[in-house]
Design a protein around this motif. Structure first.
Motif, short mmCIF file in Angstrom:
data_model
loop_
_atom_site.label_atom_id
_atom_site.label_comp_id
_atom_site.label_asym_id
_atom_site.label_seq_id
_atom_site.Cartn_x
_atom_site.Cartn_y
_atom_site.Cartn_z
N ASP A 59 0.87 -1.18 0.00
CA ASP A 59 0.00 0.00 0.00
C ASP A 59 0.90 1.22 0.00
N VAL A 60 0.94 1.95 -1.10
CA VAL A 60 1.86 3.08 -1.25
C VAL A 60 1.53 4.23 -0.30
N ALA A 61 0.30 4.24 0.21
CA ALA A 61 -0.13 5.35 1.09
C ALA A 61 0.26 5.12 2.55
N VAL A 93 21.47 -0.04 4.54
CA VAL A 93 21.10 1.24 3.93
C VAL A 93 19.57 1.32 3.91
N ILE A 94 19.02 2.38 4.46
CA ILE A 94 17.57 2.57 4.50
C ILE A 94 17.21 3.67 3.50
N ILE A 95 16.38 3.31 2.52
CA ILE A 95 16.04 4.26 1.46
C ILE A 95 14.54 4.55 1.48
N GLU A 96 14.22 5.80 1.72
CA GLU A 96 12.82 6.25 1.64
C GLU A 96 12.58 7.03 0.35
N ASP A 97 13.60 7.71 -0.14
CA ASP A 97 13.51 8.57 -1.32
C ASP A 97 12.99 7.79 -2.53
N LYS A 98 11.86 8.20 -3.07
CA LYS A 98 11.23 7.50 -4.19
C LYS A 98 12.05 7.64 -5.48
N ASN A 105 15.16 4.82 -9.69
CA ASN A 105 16.39 4.58 -10.43
C ASN A 105 16.90 3.16 -10.25
N LEU A 106 16.56 2.56 -9.11
CA LEU A 106 16.98 1.18 -8.84
C LEU A 106 16.09 0.16 -9.55
N LEU A 107 14.88 0.55 -9.88
CA LEU A 107 13.85 -0.39 -10.33
C LEU A 107 14.28 -1.26 -11.50
N LEU A 108 14.87 -0.67 -12.52
CA LEU A 108 15.29 -1.42 -13.70
C LEU A 108 16.29 -2.51 -13.33
N HIS A 109 17.15 -2.20 -12.38
CA HIS A 109 18.19 -3.15 -11.98
C HIS A 109 17.69 -4.15 -10.93
N ARG A 119 8.04 -4.07 -8.32
CA ARG A 119 7.46 -2.84 -7.81
C ARG A 119 7.60 -2.68 -6.30
N GLN A 120 7.82 -3.76 -5.59
CA GLN A 120 7.98 -3.65 -4.13
C GLN A 120 9.11 -2.68 -3.77
N VAL A 121 10.10 -2.61 -4.64
CA VAL A 121 11.26 -1.73 -4.40
C VAL A 121 10.82 -0.28 -4.26
N VAL A 122 9.83 0.12 -5.04
CA VAL A 122 9.37 1.51 -5.05
C VAL A 122 8.13 1.72 -4.18
N ASP A 123 7.23 0.75 -4.20
CA ASP A 123 5.91 0.94 -3.56
C ASP A 123 5.92 0.71 -2.05
#
Length: 211
Positions: A19-21, A51-56, A61-65, A70-74
């Motif tokens: 849930d992206v929200a 490494v903790i990444i919140e920045d969308k 930028n990581l998604l393709l790799h 989609r879990q990586v972004v969402d």
């Protein structure tokens, strides 16, 4: 009604859709940080970093790799478990200095163990060090997943990414690190059909041997 640990482990699954929200609170994030730091590791040496990444934008930028998972972004946050590119006697010195300060243990007791550990690390071949450190990352991953289940945080363990490309984007070389595992964390989407699937596991009689 509070769920038991076993019930929470049954509740846990590799979340396919977040849930992206919904975001983790600072309190929940702090629990995951502490859990990572308290992971039981070989020799007590902590040759891992998270490494903790919140920045969308970074995650896009990581998604393709990450093979467009989609879990990586969402997810609320993306956790990347990393190993040190160099593991040497300096790590041993730092560890034993911490023991001395925190426990006030005298050098006469520490030195024999310190000498033995230095010898082990110095004589370990590079590829063995990488394998050893990577195994430690898996221990940390398992620990984090269990804590997530207890805290009712959804997660999805991931090996499916291209470490070299991820390392470049995150500039991990400047930290002396290589990425080895990912763990997106957050909260499952209401329409993630996988959330309702029954767990498929062998019977205990087929996985446990009692002597």
């Amino acid at each position: 009604m509070t769920m038991s640990i076993i019930e929470k482990l049954k509740w846990r699954y590799a979340t396919k859709k977040f849930d992206v929200a919904k975001k983790l609170s600072d309190e929940k994030l702090e629990i995951l940080k502490e859990a990572f730091n308290l992971t039981a590791l070989s020799y007590g040496l902590q040759t891992l970093k998270m490494v903790i990444i919140e920045d969308k934008n970074i995650r896009e930028n990581l998604l393709l790799h990450c093979f467009n998972q989609r879990q990586v972004v969402d997810s609320s946050h993306l956790l990347v478990l990393c190993i040190q590119t160099e593991i040497d006697e300096l790590d041993v010195n730092e560890h034993f200095n911490s023991i001395k300060v925190i426990r006030n243990t005298p050098d006469s007791i520490l030195e024999p163990f310190k000498k033995q550990m230095k010898s082990t690390i110095v004589n370990m071949k590079t590829d063995k060090k990488i394998d050893w450190a990577t195994n430690q990352a898996y221990i940390a991953l398992g620990n984090l997943m269990t804590v997530c289940a207890i805290e009712e945080i959804d997660s999805c363990p991931m090996e499916g990414f291209i470490p070299k490309e991820v390392d470049k984007i995150l500039k991990l070389e400047s930290y002396g690190l290589n990425s080895v595992l990912m763990l997106p964390v957050g909260y499952r989407a209401d329409d993630d059909m996988f959330a309702g699937f029954k767990k498929v596991r062998k019977q205990l009689s087929k996985t446990i041997i009692e002597l």
